[in-house]
Write a protein that holds these residues in place. Structure first.
Motif, PDB file in Angstrom:
ATOM      1  N   HIS A 269       1.172  -1.121  -0.259  1.00  0.00           N
ATOM      2  CA  HIS A 269      -0.077  -0.132  -0.113  1.00  0.00           C
ATOM      3  C   HIS A 269       0.623   1.528  -0.247  1.00  0.00           C
ATOM      4  CE1 HIS A 269      -2.537   2.620   0.666  1.00  0.00           C
ATOM      5  NE2 HIS A 269      -2.885   2.507   2.349  1.00  0.00           N
ATOM      6  N   THR A 270       0.517   2.066  -1.045  1.00  0.00           N
ATOM      7  CA  THR A 270       1.585   3.784  -0.941  1.00  0.00           C
ATOM      8  C   THR A 270       0.990   4.320  -0.196  1.00  0.00           C
ATOM      9  OG1 THR A 270       0.198   3.892  -2.962  1.00  0.00           O
ATOM     10  CG2 THR A 270       2.427   2.863  -3.356  1.00  0.00           C
ATOM     11  N   ALA A 271       0.256   4.227   0.922  1.00  0.00           N
ATOM     12  CA  ALA A 271      -0.379   5.289   1.918  1.00  0.00           C
ATOM     13  C   ALA A 271      -0.928   5.997   1.327  1.00  0.00           C
ATOM     14  CB  ALA A 271       1.121   4.828   2.835  1.00  0.00           C
ATOM     15  N   ASP A 272      -1.496   6.094   0.613  1.00  0.00           N
ATOM     16  CA  ASP A 272      -2.336   7.452   0.409  1.00  0.00           C
ATOM     17  C   ASP A 272      -3.880   7.491   0.898  1.00  0.00           C
ATOM     18  OD1 ASP A 272      -1.492   7.305  -3.142  1.00  0.00           O
ATOM     19  OD2 ASP A 272      -1.959   5.121  -2.170  1.00  0.00           O
ATOM     20  N   HIS A 273      -3.362   8.925   1.007  1.00  0.00           N
ATOM     21  CA  HIS A 273      -4.027   9.367   2.242  1.00  0.00           C
ATOM     22  C   HIS A 273      -4.433  11.474   2.354  1.00  0.00           C
ATOM     23  CE1 HIS A 273      -5.055   9.803   6.972  1.00  0.00           C
ATOM     24  NE2 HIS A 273      -4.630   8.454   6.971  1.00  0.00           N
ATOM     25  N   VAL A 274      -5.933  11.164   2.756  1.00  0.00           N
ATOM     26  CA  VAL A 274      -6.929  12.585   2.094  1.00  0.00           C
ATOM     27  C   VAL A 274      -5.896  13.373   3.469  1.00  0.00           C
ATOM     28  CG1 VAL A 274      -8.942  11.313   1.880  1.00  0.00           C
ATOM     29  CG2 VAL A 274      -8.243  11.799   4.804  1.00  0.00           C
ATOM     30  N   VAL A 275      -5.512  12.904   4.910  1.00  0.00           N
ATOM     31  CA  VAL A 275      -4.561  14.010   5.318  1.00  0.00           C
ATOM     32  C   VAL A 275      -3.801  14.315   4.954  1.00  0.00           C
ATOM     33  CG1 VAL A 275      -4.184  14.671   8.192  1.00  0.00           C
ATOM     34  CG2 VAL A 275      -5.977  13.213   8.049  1.00  0.00           C
ATOM     35  N   ALA A 276      -3.018  15.545   4.024  1.00  0.00           N
ATOM     36  CA  ALA A 276      -2.178  15.701   3.791  1.00  0.00           C
ATOM     37  C   ALA A 276      -0.655  15.214   4.519  1.00  0.00           C
ATOM     38  CB  ALA A 276      -1.657  17.181   3.238  1.00  0.00           C
ATOM     39  N   GLU A 277      -0.240  15.228   5.538  1.00  0.00           N
ATOM     40  CA  GLU A 277       0.834  15.324   6.464  1.00  0.00           C
ATOM     41  C   GLU A 277       1.381  14.173   6.434  1.00  0.00           C
ATOM     42  OE1 GLU A 277      -2.515  17.066   9.762  1.00  0.00           O
ATOM     43  OE2 GLU A 277      -1.441  16.957   7.542  1.00  0.00           O
ATOM     44  N   ARG A 278      -0.117  12.752   6.352  1.00  0.00           N
ATOM     45  CA  ARG A 278      -0.006  11.607   6.299  1.00  0.00           C
ATOM     46  C   ARG A 278       0.322  10.614   5.166  1.00  0.00           C
ATOM     47  NH1 ARG A 278      -4.301   9.144  10.977  1.00  0.00           N
ATOM     48  NH2 ARG A 278      -3.524  10.664  13.236  1.00  0.00           N
ATOM     49  N   HIS A 279       0.374  11.656   3.481  1.00  0.00           N
ATOM     50  CA  HIS A 279       0.254  11.077   2.846  1.00  0.00           C
ATOM     51  C   HIS A 279       1.680  10.777   1.958  1.00  0.00           C
ATOM     52  CE1 HIS A 279      -1.770  11.153  -1.124  1.00  0.00           C
ATOM     53  NE2 HIS A 279      -0.431  11.503  -1.463  1.00  0.00           N
ATOM     54  N   ARG A 280       1.649   9.121   1.503  1.00  0.00           N
ATOM     55  CA  ARG A 280       2.670   8.833   1.042  1.00  0.00           C
ATOM     56  C   ARG A 280       4.034   8.833   1.880  1.00  0.00           C
ATOM     57  NH1 ARG A 280       0.667   7.122  -4.235  1.00  0.00           N
ATOM     58  NH2 ARG A 280       2.945   6.985  -5.210  1.00  0.00           N
ATOM     59  N   LEU A 281       4.282   8.912   3.398  1.00  0.00           N
ATOM     60  CA  LEU A 281       4.762   8.945   4.120  1.00  0.00           C
ATOM     61  C   LEU A 281       5.942   7.590   4.429  1.00  0.00           C
ATOM     62  CD1 LEU A 281       3.729  10.439   7.377  1.00  0.00           C
ATOM     63  CD2 LEU A 281       4.819  11.958   5.141  1.00  0.00           C
ATOM     64  N   GLY A 282       5.419   6.839   3.256  1.00  0.00           N
ATOM     65  CA  GLY A 282       6.189   4.996   3.855  1.00  0.00           C
ATOM     66  C   GLY A 282       4.836   4.180   2.378  1.00  0.00           C
TER      67      GLY A 282
END
Length: 319
Positions: A269-282
């Motif tokens: 999972h490319t960790a695509d996130h609606v919260v910007a600061e959590r988006h694609r961190l790892g």
């Protein structure tokens, strides 16, 4: 680390502090350091020579996005929280209402008991008690150990009840190749097949070949903007039976994970996130013993007989 029995007394912890997720157990060896929490036996931090190998979180915050979680007795999700086992219809709590699913098992938020503590490793234990949705007794032991080869995890699950229990296991680390952006990292994922899933609920539709498609990472290549939240199988293994994923940044450093034959699947999972600061961190790389919704499909479910034990191993290492 020495083996222990169910009757062993709790051992005194070394290098322990207290945080929002309970006791924080620190271990160290061979340029590696790790912190594991009492809640969920979660891996809160893993570093090599001060470099983060996973997306962590601070001691004073709850676990975000299942980072570093240990997931049992099923990985991923069960549709509607419902399944039938041995002719019995069972209903689990739905803890992912957006997708109407029972997500990531029963132990992520539970306290785990310390069994053994050494400077380079610890063992924690949790007993799953019978409940309406999972009327089975399973004793879980997890051993975390550091050495020159990396951060090793071994999870044993023993059926302490009188009935066969369905079972599955996976870790939930978000791997970090380095300080550059995820889009620039190269992924090597030796999987011939992926499981297509519904876009709304991420439930299985069927196997598809990875070859020549957007999820073909059998040879290392840059992730770019690809979005992945899929299970993979058809894993290529080395002569010792291990599968391996490698993640590197442009400078060549990075992180890898390898695991044994107990897990024939891996969720990426490319960790695509609606919260910007959590988006694609790892990049989440989760070796799984069975695929999503396996309690309904029956695919690769471990049928744990009374008194039987299932053991799974994986290792995260620096590149």
């Amino acid at each position: 680390m020495e083996k222990t029995s169910q009757e062993d007394p709790v051992k005194t912890a070394q290098n322990v502090s207290i945080g929002a997720t309970g006791a924080q157990y620190e271990i160290t060896a061979a340029n590696y350091t790790a912190v594991v929490t009492e809640q969920g036996a979660t891996v809160r931090q893993l570093r090599f020579r001060g470099r983060d190998l996973i997306v962590g979180f601070t001691a004073d915050e709850p676990v975000p996005d299942y980072r570093g979680a240990l997931v049992a007795p099923w990985p991923n999700r069960i549709a509607d929280g419902r399944y039938t086992y041995k002719g019995r219809e069972l209903q689990l709590p739905v803890n992912e209402p957006k997708r109407d699913a029972a997500l990531h098992g029963l132990v992520c938020e539970q306290p785990w008991t310390l069994v053994l503590s050494e400077p380079s490793g610890i063992r924690l234990r949790h007993a799953i008690r019978p409940s309406a949705g999972y009327p089975f007794s399973v004793l879980l032991d997890v051993t975390y150990r550091l050495d020159d080869a990396g951060f090793h995890t071994e999870v044993s699950a023993t059926n302490t009840g009188d009935h066969t229990a369905p079972y599955g296991i996976c870790p939930h680390p978000y791997l970090v190749a380095g300080k550059s952006a995820l889009n620039s990292w190269s992924l090597e994922l030796p999987a011939d097949t992926f499981l297509e899933v519904t876009p709304d609920r991420l439930l299985p539709l069927g196997r598809r070949p990875a070859a020549d498609g957007p999820f073909d990472f059998r040879e290392a290549r840059t992730l770019g903007g690809v979005q992945i939240d899929h299970p993979f199988t058809g894993l290529v293994r080395d002569p010792q039976g291990n599968a391996r994923v490698r993640l590197t940044e442009p400078g060549g450093s990075g992180v890898g994970i390898r695991w044994d034959r107990s897990c024939d699947w891996v969720q990426v999972h490319t960790a695509d996130h609606v919260v910007a600061e959590r988006h694609r961190l790892g990049l989440a790389v989760e070796p799984m013993s069975c695929p999503p919704d396996a309690f309904n499909s029956g695919e690769d479910v471990v049928h744990l007989l009374p008194g039987a034990t299932h053991i799974a191993n994986w290792t995260i290492f620096a590149i």
